[in-house]
Design a protein around this motif. Structure first.
Motif, PDB file in Angstrom:
ATOM      1  N   SER A  24     104.096 120.000  85.803  1.00  0.00           N
ATOM      2  CA  SER A  24     104.054 118.658  86.384  1.00  0.00           C
ATOM      3  C   SER A  24     103.064 117.772  85.636  1.00  0.00           C
ATOM      4  CB  SER A  24     103.645 118.736  87.858  1.00  0.00           C
ATOM      5  OG  SER A  24     102.278 119.118  87.973  1.00  0.00           O
ATOM      6  N   ASP A  25     103.207 116.462  85.815  1.00  0.00           N
ATOM      7  CA  ASP A  25     102.307 115.513  85.160  1.00  0.00           C
ATOM      8  C   ASP A  25     100.854 115.777  85.541  1.00  0.00           C
ATOM      9  OD1 ASP A  25     104.680 114.468  84.326  1.00  0.00           O
ATOM     10  OD2 ASP A  25     104.363 112.458  85.143  1.00  0.00           O
ATOM     11  N   GLU A  26     100.614 116.063  86.807  1.00  0.00           N
ATOM     12  CA  GLU A  26      99.239 116.257  87.274  1.00  0.00           C
ATOM     13  C   GLU A  26      98.627 117.517  86.680  1.00  0.00           C
ATOM     14  OE1 GLU A  26      95.796 115.108  88.823  1.00  0.00           O
ATOM     15  OE2 GLU A  26      97.661 113.934  88.917  1.00  0.00           O
ATOM     16  N   VAL A  27      99.417 118.573  86.587  1.00  0.00           N
ATOM     17  CA  VAL A  27      98.923 119.818  85.994  1.00  0.00           C
ATOM     18  C   VAL A  27      98.624 119.614  84.508  1.00  0.00           C
ATOM     19  CG1 VAL A  27      99.577 122.167  85.331  1.00  0.00           C
ATOM     20  CG2 VAL A  27      99.997 121.362  87.661  1.00  0.00           C
ATOM     21  N   ILE A  28      99.515 118.923  83.803  1.00  0.00           N
ATOM     22  CA  ILE A  28      99.290 118.649  82.377  1.00  0.00           C
ATOM     23  C   ILE A  28      98.016 117.838  82.187  1.00  0.00           C
ATOM     24  CG2 ILE A  28     100.193 117.430  80.351  1.00  0.00           C
ATOM     25  CD1 ILE A  28     103.026 118.111  81.439  1.00  0.00           C
ATOM     26  N   TYR A  29      97.821 116.836  83.042  1.00  0.00           N
ATOM     27  CA  TYR A  29      96.602 116.030  82.937  1.00  0.00           C
ATOM     28  C   TYR A  29      95.361 116.886  83.176  1.00  0.00           C
ATOM     29  CZ  TYR A  29      92.760 112.993  84.163  1.00  0.00           C
ATOM     30  OH  TYR A  29      91.519 112.414  84.218  1.00  0.00           O
ATOM     31  N   GLU A  30      95.386 117.708  84.202  1.00  0.00           N
ATOM     32  CA  GLU A  30      94.206 118.506  84.531  1.00  0.00           C
ATOM     33  C   GLU A  30      93.890 119.511  83.428  1.00  0.00           C
ATOM     34  OE1 GLU A  30      90.835 119.799  86.363  1.00  0.00           O
ATOM     35  OE2 GLU A  30      92.017 117.981  86.698  1.00  0.00           O
ATOM     36  N   TYR A  31      94.902 120.158  82.883  1.00  0.00           N
ATOM     37  CA  TYR A  31      94.671 121.092  81.778  1.00  0.00           C
ATOM     38  C   TYR A  31      94.096 120.358  80.563  1.00  0.00           C
ATOM     39  CZ  TYR A  31      97.465 124.750  84.109  1.00  0.00           C
ATOM     40  OH  TYR A  31      97.941 125.700  84.977  1.00  0.00           O
ATOM     41  N   THR A  32      94.628 119.172  80.301  1.00  0.00           N
ATOM     42  CA  THR A  32      94.153 118.388  79.157  1.00  0.00           C
ATOM     43  C   THR A  32      92.723 117.923  79.376  1.00  0.00           C
ATOM     44  OG1 THR A  32      96.424 117.633  78.765  1.00  0.00           O
ATOM     45  CG2 THR A  32      94.661 116.404  77.677  1.00  0.00           C
ATOM     46  N   ARG A  33      92.423 117.473  80.577  1.00  0.00           N
ATOM     47  CA  ARG A  33      91.060 117.035  80.898  1.00  0.00           C
ATOM     48  C   ARG A  33      90.067 118.181  80.720  1.00  0.00           C
ATOM     49  NH1 ARG A  33      87.288 117.664  84.090  1.00  0.00           N
ATOM     50  NH2 ARG A  33      88.467 119.174  85.333  1.00  0.00           N
ATOM     51  N   GLN A  37      91.844 105.868  79.536  1.00  0.00           N
ATOM     52  CA  GLN A  37      91.559 104.742  80.421  1.00  0.00           C
ATOM     53  C   GLN A  37      90.682 105.098  81.616  1.00  0.00           C
ATOM     54  OE1 GLN A  37      95.393 103.099  81.455  1.00  0.00           O
ATOM     55  NE2 GLN A  37      95.685 102.171  79.437  1.00  0.00           N
ATOM     56  N   GLU A  38      90.747 106.350  82.074  1.00  0.00           N
ATOM     57  CA  GLU A  38      90.008 106.726  83.275  1.00  0.00           C
ATOM     58  C   GLU A  38      88.867 107.702  82.994  1.00  0.00           C
ATOM     59  OE1 GLU A  38      92.634 108.185  86.290  1.00  0.00           O
ATOM     60  OE2 GLU A  38      94.079 106.546  86.041  1.00  0.00           O
ATOM     61  N   TYR A  39      89.184 108.781  82.288  1.00  0.00           N
ATOM     62  CA  TYR A  39      88.204 109.855  82.142  1.00  0.00           C
ATOM     63  C   TYR A  39      87.095 109.518  81.146  1.00  0.00           C
ATOM     64  CZ  TYR A  39      86.281 114.517  81.439  1.00  0.00           C
ATOM     65  OH  TYR A  39      85.431 115.589  81.342  1.00  0.00           O
ATOM     66  N   LEU A  40      87.456 109.004  79.977  1.00  0.00           N
ATOM     67  CA  LEU A  40      86.440 108.705  78.964  1.00  0.00           C
ATOM     68  C   LEU A  40      85.428 107.659  79.423  1.00  0.00           C
ATOM     69  CD1 LEU A  40      88.268 108.771  75.503  1.00  0.00           C
ATOM     70  CD2 LEU A  40      86.886 110.534  76.589  1.00  0.00           C
ATOM     71  N   PRO A  41      85.857 106.516  79.964  1.00  0.00           N
ATOM     72  CA  PRO A  41      84.858 105.519  80.387  1.00  0.00           C
ATOM     73  C   PRO A  41      83.872 106.064  81.412  1.00  0.00           C
ATOM     74  CG  PRO A  41      87.043 104.545  80.316  1.00  0.00           C
ATOM     75  CD  PRO A  41      87.233 106.026  80.143  1.00  0.00           C
ATOM     76  N   ARG A  42      84.328 106.979  82.237  1.00  0.00           N
ATOM     77  CA  ARG A  42      83.481 107.528  83.290  1.00  0.00           C
ATOM     78  C   ARG A  42      82.583 108.657  82.793  1.00  0.00           C
ATOM     79  NH1 ARG A  42      87.311 108.858  86.350  1.00  0.00           N
ATOM     80  NH2 ARG A  42      87.411 111.096  85.948  1.00  0.00           N
ATOM     81  N   SER A  43      83.100 109.490  81.905  1.00  0.00           N
ATOM     82  CA  SER A  43      82.386 110.712  81.539  1.00  0.00           C
ATOM     83  C   SER A  43      81.844 110.731  80.114  1.00  0.00           C
ATOM     84  CB  SER A  43      83.314 111.923  81.738  1.00  0.00           C
ATOM     85  OG  SER A  43      83.772 111.997  83.074  1.00  0.00           O
ATOM     86  N   TYR A  44      82.587 110.153  79.156  1.00  0.00           N
ATOM     87  CA  TYR A  44      82.170 110.170  77.749  1.00  0.00           C
ATOM     88  C   TYR A  44      82.478 108.816  77.111  1.00  0.00           C
ATOM     89  CZ  TYR A  44      82.030 115.253  78.404  1.00  0.00           C
ATOM     90  OH  TYR A  44      81.753 116.521  78.848  1.00  0.00           O
ATOM     91  N   PRO A  45      81.771 107.766  77.511  1.00  0.00           N
ATOM     92  CA  PRO A  45      82.123 106.411  77.057  1.00  0.00           C
ATOM     93  C   PRO A  45      81.954 106.169  75.562  1.00  0.00           C
ATOM     94  CG  PRO A  45      80.025 106.414  78.228  1.00  0.00           C
ATOM     95  CD  PRO A  45      80.630 107.771  78.434  1.00  0.00           C
TER      96      PRO A  45
END
Length: 212
Positions: A42-51, A82-90
Motif C-alpha cells: 500500500s501507499d502508506e506502507v511504501i511511505y513508511e518503509y521509505t521514511r 514536502q513533509e518529512y524533510l522540512p520537519r526532520s532534516y531541513p
C-alpha cells in the motif's frame, strides 16, 4: 556522503553508475531485501518503509540520498520532500529516479511512442505518464505492470526459462503497440537487459529503442 536506497539489490545498478561518474564521493547503499518487493504494498506502507530508510541513511551521515527504487520514488518521494524533510532534516536532500529517466526517454524517442514497464504500484501511480506529458504533449504512452519481475531477480532466477516466458508475456502488448522507446521503471530491470533487448529487437531494429 551520498546514500542510495532501494527495495532490494536492484539499486546497485544505480550505485554502479554513480561510482563511474562521481568516483570521488563516499557512498552508503541500503537495500531492503527483507521486505521486498515494494510494488505490491500500500501507499502508506511504501511511505513508511521509505521514511525509515531515509532516516537510517541520514543518521549514518549522508547529506544526500538517492531513492533508486522507482516504486518509492513514485509513491513516497514527494511526501518525504514536502513533509518529512522540512520537519526532520531541513538542510538535507532526497532525490528520486523518475525525472532523469523521463528526460532521457524524451531525448531517445524518434517516433514519440513510448512503453513503460514497472511494478504494479509504479504503473498504477501514473507518475511516468504525468512526467512525460509535462515535457511533451504529442506522446503515445503505453504502460505495462510487471509484478513478477522483481521477485524473479531477487531470487536469482534471471537465467531460468520461466523468467524468459514471463518477460515475453509482459513485453508482448508493448511490441504490438510498436513502441520505439522502452522505459525501465524499476532498478531491477537492467539486470534483465539482455533478454529485454533480445525480445524487443526481434521486431525493431531502432538503435535508440531503450532507455534506462
Amino acid at each position: 556522503m551520498i546514500g542510495v536506497f532501494d527495495s532490494g539489490f536492484g539499486g546497485l545498478t544505480v550505485l554502479k553508475e554513480f561510482l563511474r561518474v562521481l568516483p570521488n564521493y563516499d557512498y552508503v547503499y541500503l537495500g531492503d531485501n527483507a521486505r521486498a518487493p515494494y510494488g505490491n504494498k500500500s501507499d502508506e506502507v511504501i511511505y513508511e518503509y521509505t521514511r525509515q530508510a531515509v532516516d537510517f541513511l541520514f543518521k549514518a551521515g549522508c547529506q544526500l540520498i538517492i531513492i533508486a527504487c522507482h516504486t518509492a520514488s513514485s509513491k513516497a518521494l514527494r511526501r518525504i520532500q514536502q513533509e518529512y524533510l522540512p520537519r526532520s532534516y531541513p538542510n538535507r536532500r532526497v532525490l528520486g529516479v523518475v525525472v532523469p529517466v523521463v528526460e532521457e526517454a524524451i531525448k531517445l524517442s524518434r517516433y514519440h511512442r513510448l512503453g513503460v514497464i514497472g511494478t504494479t504500484a509504479t504503473i498504477n501511480s501514473g507518475v511516468y505518464k504525468k512526467e512525460l506529458e509535462k515535457l511533451r504533449n504529442d506522446l503515445e504512452i503505453f504502460e505495462q505492470a510487471c509484478p513478477l519481475l522483481v521477485p524473479l531477480v531477487e531470487e536469482g532466477w534471471i537465467d531460468k526459462p520461466e523468467a524468459n516466458m514471463i518477460l515475453k508475456k509482459y513485453l508482448r502488448p508493448l511490441k504490438v503497440k510498436e513502441i520505439d522507446t522502452l522505459l525501465l521503471g524499476c532498478t531491477h530491470y537492467p539486470l534483465l537487459l539482455k533478454d529485454i533487448s533480445r525480445l524487443i529487437r526481434l521486431k525493431w531494429q531502432l538503435k535508440d529503442w531503450l532507455c534506462i
